[in-house]
Write an enzyme that holds these catalytic residues in place. Sequence first.
Site, PDB file in Angstrom:
ATOM      1  N   ASP A 186       0.840  -1.200   0.000  1.00  0.00           N
ATOM      2  CA  ASP A 186       0.000   0.000   0.000  1.00  0.00           C
ATOM      3  C   ASP A 186       0.870   1.244   0.000  1.00  0.00           C
ATOM      4  OD1 ASP A 186      -2.349   1.800   0.711  1.00  0.00           O
ATOM      5  OD2 ASP A 186      -3.296  -0.162   0.913  1.00  0.00           O
ATOM      6  N   HIS A 209      -3.799   5.943   3.580  1.00  0.00           N
ATOM      7  CA  HIS A 209      -4.518   4.806   2.990  1.00  0.00           C
ATOM      8  C   HIS A 209      -4.005   3.485   3.558  1.00  0.00           C
ATOM      9  CE1 HIS A 209      -5.855   1.980  -0.205  1.00  0.00           C
ATOM     10  NE2 HIS A 209      -6.813   2.870  -0.433  1.00  0.00           N
ATOM     11  N   SER A 241     -11.164  -0.550  -1.371  1.00  0.00           N
ATOM     12  CA  SER A 241      -9.910  -0.585  -0.612  1.00  0.00           C
ATOM     13  C   SER A 241     -10.138  -0.974   0.840  1.00  0.00           C
ATOM     14  CB  SER A 241      -9.221   0.785  -0.637  1.00  0.00           C
ATOM     15  OG  SER A 241      -8.629   1.021  -1.881  1.00  0.00           O
TER      16      SER A 241
END
Length: 533
Positions: free
Chosen positions: A86, A283, A456
């Site tokens: 990620d 994220h 996600s």
Amino acid sequence: MKFKSILLSSALALFLASCGAKKITATPLEVTSTITAKKAKLTEAQEQRWSHLDLVNDSVPGMSVDRAYELLKGRKATKVVVGVIDSGVDIEHPDLKDVIWTNTKEIPNNGIDDDKNGYIDDVHGWNFLGDVEHENMEFVRIVKKGDDGSATYKRAKAEYDEEIQQIQAGKKRIQYIYDANKEFEKVLGKGYTAEQVKNLKTDNQMLNDSKERFVRILAQVDQNELSSELEEAMNGVGDEGKYHLNIDYSPRKDILKDNADDWNANGYGNNVAWGPEKEGALHGTHVAGIIAQARGNGIGGDGVASNYVEIMSVRAVPDGDEYDKDVAKAIRYAVDNGAKVINGSFGKYYATHSDWVYDAIKYAADKDVLIVFAAGNEGMDLDADNTERYPNDDKNTLTQYTDNILTVGALGYDYGTKVVAPFSNYGKVKVDVYAPGMRIYATTPNNEYKYLQGTSMASPNAAGVAALVRAYYPKLSAVQVKHILMDSGLALPGNVIVGGDPSNTRPFAEASQSGKIVNAYNAIILADKESRK
């Protein structure tokens, strides 16, 4: 008699040891009634962990994680390493620091590759992006290389031209709303309401032209949230032009000093888990939290498998499109360093070295590693003709070349025809299963927490369940675990809206290959059964 009794006890112990823990006899959950709309009324505490709830007890399409933990009481588990490929992970976050993977073969900060794996001081993973934060989109990189006469170049150039036009028009629209919001603040003060806007009498033409729009907007969000979103939108538009679509921006060459087209060029990147700044790892930190943030500590949300996993941070996803080289090397790094589950909450629609990624995925399959990918957030039917999305398990042919990939679509918590998140991609072949992905509360950098949404977020929810199964049933293969999650899920009878279009409905059974949503409780029941065969 005493001696005989001891012998019998020993024999019994050996028998039980050969069979493992006591057989689970619980009945799997199922949904028997046709889908009907049901607006969830959740407390703040419930909303922060809704993916752990379930349809039976809570009327919420979560994954029954709480129920699963009831089944697992008193049973033994082994830690599972989960590779999070990620944007990076804030490994110092108080809700994550105790579950971060440590490479015990590496002596920290001595500048030596102690374990001789090709990465110096990779104590908690590796950062393949180094100090790069922003990147071009892949179609921009294709355009930058020049017209080679290929269909891919023509498609990329057409998309580039369209995006440039849209960003210019979008910037004007956002700027207008931004300016109008500032004007309303001057007249009504910060925190103004839809009612105040509706009743406002003014000679200001901009405000009069904007009143109807702002009344509608403020019916959905309060003004403070609106201001925050507009600030982010303004910055986002700037990033698009400055980084994502900027042909003159080349961080790979200028910052990382690596040739993305040369597989044999190694040694790039560094060991800083979150990258050049923690905020850029939002994220990845959120994804890691969904899987592993501490359960029941009274802060933040709860991780699906927090007591049974170690998070390996592998930074390979910038703000912009990832490089195939980084993804392939990241997968191999995670596999070689012990990951048994890998989460990949990323994807793109162009690839210049997809063969490198395919080879890495096959390498993971050969090493018995399950990879969980997000289906994407474009509201598209991935089975449609000419749809290319990377990474995948079929080389865009609708015929799988490997069976160690689980592709996950996203759900919201309002049960009914709108249960599939409007942004979620779907497909009877290319999407395997669904999991919670709207308004998921989890860790973010600098000791914070946020609600984020997307496939996600659905992907790590499913990856957490996969890790839980592998922790308690380590002899089950990656392929077995994948199919356990698909086969044991909850089937929802009836039609759902897909792609966010009310006119586009299909049976939920046709929205993915399994036609089901991930259910941890059912997965444990089936895993227990499969482990005894």
